[in-house]
Design a protein around this motif. Structure first.
Motif, PDB file in Angstrom:
ATOM      1  N   ASP A 102      10.169 -15.155  22.617  1.00  0.00           N
ATOM      2  CA  ASP A 102      10.732 -13.927  22.323  1.00  0.00           C
ATOM      3  C   ASP A 102      11.903 -13.732  23.243  1.00  0.00           C
ATOM      4  O   ASP A 102      12.667 -12.858  22.834  1.00  0.00           O
ATOM      5  CB  ASP A 102       9.410 -12.769  22.631  1.00  0.00           C
ATOM      6  N   LEU A 103      11.805 -13.915  24.426  1.00  0.00           N
ATOM      7  CA  LEU A 103      12.624 -13.723  25.515  1.00  0.00           C
ATOM      8  C   LEU A 103      14.082 -14.465  24.843  1.00  0.00           C
ATOM      9  O   LEU A 103      15.165 -13.980  25.117  1.00  0.00           O
ATOM     10  CB  LEU A 103      12.242 -14.204  26.896  1.00  0.00           C
ATOM     11  N   SER A 104      13.995 -15.881  24.651  1.00  0.00           N
ATOM     12  CA  SER A 104      15.020 -16.454  24.008  1.00  0.00           C
ATOM     13  C   SER A 104      15.765 -15.788  22.983  1.00  0.00           C
ATOM     14  O   SER A 104      17.048 -15.566  22.763  1.00  0.00           O
ATOM     15  CB  SER A 104      14.701 -17.955  23.526  1.00  0.00           C
ATOM     16  N   ALA A 105      14.917 -15.315  22.045  1.00  0.00           N
ATOM     17  CA  ALA A 105      15.335 -14.380  20.909  1.00  0.00           C
ATOM     18  C   ALA A 105      16.038 -13.289  21.052  1.00  0.00           C
ATOM     19  O   ALA A 105      17.087 -12.960  20.763  1.00  0.00           O
ATOM     20  CB  ALA A 105      14.393 -14.251  19.924  1.00  0.00           C
ATOM     21  N   ASP A 164       8.075 -10.605  16.340  1.00  0.00           N
ATOM     22  CA  ASP A 164       8.754 -11.778  17.155  1.00  0.00           C
ATOM     23  C   ASP A 164      10.300 -11.619  16.422  1.00  0.00           C
ATOM     24  O   ASP A 164      10.941 -12.811  16.765  1.00  0.00           O
ATOM     25  CB  ASP A 164       7.925 -13.010  16.561  1.00  0.00           C
ATOM     26  N   GLY A 165      10.765 -10.633  16.118  1.00  0.00           N
ATOM     27  CA  GLY A 165      12.187 -10.698  15.632  1.00  0.00           C
ATOM     28  C   GLY A 165      12.567 -11.334  14.303  1.00  0.00           C
ATOM     29  O   GLY A 165      13.662 -11.208  13.931  1.00  0.00           O
ATOM     30  N   GLY A 166      11.616 -12.137  13.982  1.00  0.00           N
ATOM     31  CA  GLY A 166      11.817 -12.772  12.726  1.00  0.00           C
ATOM     32  C   GLY A 166      12.929 -13.737  12.532  1.00  0.00           C
ATOM     33  O   GLY A 166      13.711 -14.115  11.564  1.00  0.00           O
ATOM     34  N   GLY A 167      13.538 -14.220  13.797  1.00  0.00           N
ATOM     35  CA  GLY A 167      14.791 -14.985  13.783  1.00  0.00           C
ATOM     36  C   GLY A 167      15.781 -14.402  13.943  1.00  0.00           C
ATOM     37  O   GLY A 167      16.100 -13.177  13.448  1.00  0.00           O
ATOM     38  N   VAL A 168      16.902 -14.780  14.672  1.00  0.00           N
ATOM     39  CA  VAL A 168      18.145 -13.975  14.978  1.00  0.00           C
ATOM     40  C   VAL A 168      19.223 -14.760  14.353  1.00  0.00           C
ATOM     41  O   VAL A 168      19.297 -16.194  14.770  1.00  0.00           O
ATOM     42  CB  VAL A 168      18.355 -13.954  16.566  1.00  0.00           C
ATOM     43  N   THR A 190       8.676   0.138  29.362  1.00  0.00           N
ATOM     44  CA  THR A 190       8.839   1.144  28.480  1.00  0.00           C
ATOM     45  C   THR A 190       8.905   0.647  27.192  1.00  0.00           C
ATOM     46  O   THR A 190       8.935   1.419  26.145  1.00  0.00           O
ATOM     47  CB  THR A 190      10.214   2.070  28.744  1.00  0.00           C
ATOM     48  N   LEU A 191       9.265  -0.527  26.955  1.00  0.00           N
ATOM     49  CA  LEU A 191       9.269  -1.245  25.550  1.00  0.00           C
ATOM     50  C   LEU A 191       8.192  -2.338  25.490  1.00  0.00           C
ATOM     51  O   LEU A 191       7.409  -2.869  26.393  1.00  0.00           O
ATOM     52  CB  LEU A 191      10.865  -1.987  25.508  1.00  0.00           C
ATOM     53  N   ALA A 192       7.854  -2.871  24.226  1.00  0.00           N
ATOM     54  CA  ALA A 192       6.780  -3.494  24.147  1.00  0.00           C
ATOM     55  C   ALA A 192       6.913  -4.990  23.876  1.00  0.00           C
ATOM     56  O   ALA A 192       6.357  -5.847  23.124  1.00  0.00           O
ATOM     57  CB  ALA A 192       5.918  -3.237  22.845  1.00  0.00           C
ATOM     58  N   PHE A 193       8.085  -5.567  24.480  1.00  0.00           N
ATOM     59  CA  PHE A 193       8.463  -6.884  24.567  1.00  0.00           C
ATOM     60  C   PHE A 193       7.350  -7.765  24.973  1.00  0.00           C
ATOM     61  O   PHE A 193       6.628  -7.494  26.049  1.00  0.00           O
ATOM     62  CB  PHE A 193       9.640  -7.301  25.339  1.00  0.00           C
ATOM     63  N   SER A 194       7.022  -8.769  24.243  1.00  0.00           N
ATOM     64  CA  SER A 194       5.750  -9.666  24.614  1.00  0.00           C
ATOM     65  C   SER A 194       5.962 -10.186  25.931  1.00  0.00           C
ATOM     66  O   SER A 194       5.268 -10.338  26.642  1.00  0.00           O
ATOM     67  CB  SER A 194       5.641 -10.768  23.692  1.00  0.00           C
ATOM     68  N   PHE A 195       7.292 -10.708  26.459  1.00  0.00           N
ATOM     69  CA  PHE A 195       7.504 -11.141  27.803  1.00  0.00           C
ATOM     70  C   PHE A 195       7.314 -10.353  28.903  1.00  0.00           C
ATOM     71  O   PHE A 195       7.187 -10.536  30.000  1.00  0.00           O
ATOM     72  CB  PHE A 195       8.815 -11.951  27.726  1.00  0.00           C
TER      73      PHE A 195
END
Length: 621
Positions: free
Chosen positions: A558-561, A617-621, A540-545
């Motif tokens: 991306d999963l780590s972020a 990619d979240g742009g970094g957290v 239901t979400l577009a996470f790359s992982f």
């Protein structure tokens, strides 16, 4: 005679085991099997079962177990080849013609057995004669009676370089050299290997002498001298006293491994006949296999000194890859500095039985050994302990047992040192607007809940975000070990997801990379199969992982972020509320700056999580 495995398998397949055993044992039908009173030990109620489908018999009373060939060798005393011939006659099969080279080897070995039998008899004669006075006195000091010496065939080798050689000259120097009784040195006459020693025969399972162990009478070196390896004697595959201990082990339903000859003899003196010993070396894999053939859970009883304890740990580490359900070891820990002989002398059989009854499990021994290996006062030392335990568990070949050891070591580690976990923040209920009294510091009003946050859990995280992260960990389980502290701090309200995380953590505590197929298998076996399928279907979400065609490095990044963001948001939210509370008590520029910094950090974390969920990619957290 050398027989091929194919011939032996065909022979076993043609024999109906219940018919064979039924000729001498009264069998009663019990479902798909047959039962009877065991022919190998005395019993009143049947515990001996015969299974034709699997072609083996088993006694739950004494542990006797085997196939048709084994039954004839054990119950009737036939040699292996005679048992094969009898079965082949009944099955209408021809025993293959002997290989000439194999026949020659068998004939040669038969001759060597004759030499060893003659040598054992000669050594016994010397013990009883005038030359054996000093040796008899030694045995008496050790508490070994003449009857006990006779049972073990103990003898004496006079301190002479040629007495045995002369006594057995009819067999020829070649055979005496080949059996290790004579030493051949270049340019010198062969001479007796054993001189001035109490001689203890080493016998095979059929009771035939195949080698000797010689114990020196004075303080010379070596204290014990064994025969070299010969066509009859393979030191790494042989156990001292196996001929006497085999039947006793079936009767007692246990086998005890001690360090040496005298320990075995001491236990026999105490009425414990099911003891064996390796021959001057650490237990080998082949010797462990023989122990497991005699009992499912052998007891290893080594000396209480440092050397004995090191030997126990070495044996445990060597056995670890070979253990399986119903196949392990226990360890009887002797009081410091004592050996079985000391224990028998000081307390008799009751003292020995007490120590054996308190034997610890294999996992307990390994935990103690690694835990006591070095001080554990620093994080680095504790991390080293955890890694060593993981490395040990990783050597176990059986997957189910390996998983159980990983869980057990993890449980012990967490119980000893605790598990760092952040406590969930308890959200305060929304308070209605109140009028500010004169002189009261200004306090910002709590923000009203937004529609977008109605479906969040206690952590302020939308549940499907957390499920997506767990689904990602199923696909990329390597992150379980890399980010275990952050994953462990995630505030999960779903009990099923909490269980999944716990079991996944245990599986990752193995010292080797965890593959997704292995993790899924472990979770299914733990009863979480339906949850695994639900998470695998999460889209239901577009996470790359969550995409099947995701590029590996991008997905892991991306999963780590995402995990970083999921861990950061509740912590930042709690810190912001505390800062806001402090601001209401006393206003200062530093507090305003802190509150603003926390607001921006929380907004950045939420924005990064949203971006990741939309395929960014979240742009970094």
């Amino acid at each position: 005679m050398s027989l091929s495995p194919q011939f032996l398998d065909e022979l076993r397949a043609r024999v109906t085991l219940s018919t064979l055993i039924g000729k001498s044992v009264k069998l009663t039908k019990a479902g798909r099997e047959y039962k009877a009173c065991c022919p190998f030990h005395n019993e009143k109620s049947p515990s001996f079962y015969v299974n034709d489908d699997k072609a083996f018999y088993h006694c739950f009373g004494c542990g006797a177990h085997g196939d048709a060939i084994r039954f004839l060798t054990e119950a009737k005393g036939l040699s292996f080849i005679d048992a094969v011939k009898e079965l082949a006659d009944g099955a209408g099969m021809e025993v293959p013609a002997p290989d000439p080279r194999a026949a020659q080897r068998n004939e040669q070995q038969a001759g060597l057995h004759d030499v060893m039998t003659a040598a054992a008899a000669w050594f016994e004669e010397q013990l009883a004669g005038i030359d054996g006075t000093q040796a008899r006195a030694y045995l008496e000091r050790r508490g070994i009676s003449a009857q006990l010496a006779k049972a073990f065939g103990i003898g004496f080798a006079p301190d002479s370089r040629g007495r045995l050689k002369a006594a057995l000259k009819s067999y020829g120097e070649g055979k005496l050299i080949e059996t290790g009784l004579l030493i051949l040195v270049e340019d010198k006459e062969p001479y007796d290997r054993f001189r001035g020693r109490v001689m203890i025969p080493i016998r095979d399972q059929r009771g035939r002498t195949i080698a000797f162990g010689g114990r020196i009478l004075d303080s010379g070196e070596p204290k014990y001298l064994n025969s070299p390896e010969t066509p009859l004697f393979d030191k790494g595959r042989t156990l001292f006293n196996i001929d006497r201990a085999g039947p006793a082990a079936r009767k007692a339903n246990r086998v005890i491994a001690v360090e040496g000859y005298m320990d075995v003899i001491a236990l026999t003196k105490a009425g414990i006949d099911e003891a064996v010993a390796p021959l001057g070396t650490a237990l080998t894999e082949q010797q462990l296999e023989r122990l497991w053939w005699m009992a499912e859970v052998p007891i290893l009883c080594f000396d209480g000194d440092k050397a004995g304890q090191k030997a126990a740990v070495r044996a445990a580490q060597r056995a670890l890859p070979m253990i399986a359900p119903g196949r392990t070891l226990r360890f009887a820990l002797l009081p410091g500095g004592q050996d079985p002989d000391d224990l028998v002398k000081s307390g008799g059989s009751s003292a020995v039985e007490k120590v054996l009854g308190e034997a610890i499990s294999l996992d307990e021994l390994l935990w103690r050994a690694e835990h006591e290996a070095q001080p554990l006062g620093t994080p680095e030392a504790r991390a080293g302990l955890r890694k060593r335990l993981g490395d040990l568990a990783a050597t176990i070949q059986d997957g189910d047992v390996r998983y159980q050891y990983q869980m057990e070591f993890r449980r012990r580690f967490d119980e000893q040192f605790g598990q760092a976990r952040r406590q969930p923040y308890e959200r305060r209920p929304f308070q209605p607007r109140q009028q500010r009294r004169p002189g009261q510091p200004w306090k910002p009003e709590p923000e009203p809940p937004l529609r977008a946050t109605h479906a969040v859990n206690q952590s302020g995280i939308e549940p499907r975000m957390m499920r997506a992260a767990m689904a990602g960990l199923l696909r990329y389980p390597a992150l379980l070990a890399e980010k275990n502290e952050l994953i462990g701090s995630l505030r999960i309200d779903d009990e099923a997801l909490v269980s999944l995380r716990t079991i996944a953590f245990d599986a990752s505590f193995s010292g080797v990379p965890l593959e997704k197929e292995s993790l899924e298998t472990i979770l299914r076996e733990a009863g979480l199969g339906s949850l695994v399928e639900e998470l695998k279907a999460t889209n239901t979400l577009a996470f790359s992982f969550l995409r099947g065609n995701a590029e590996y490095n991008r997905a892991v990044h991306d999963l780590s972020a995402t995990i970083d963001a999921l861990a950061a948001i509740p912590s930042l939210d709690a810190a912001l509320r505390e800062a806001t509370d402090r601001l209401g008590m006393e206003t200062s520029e530093a507090q305003w700056s802190e509150q603003q910094r926390l607001r921006e950090a929380l907004a950045d974390a939420r924005r990064a999580l949203t971006d990741l969920a939309q395929g960014g990619d979240g742009g970094g957290v």
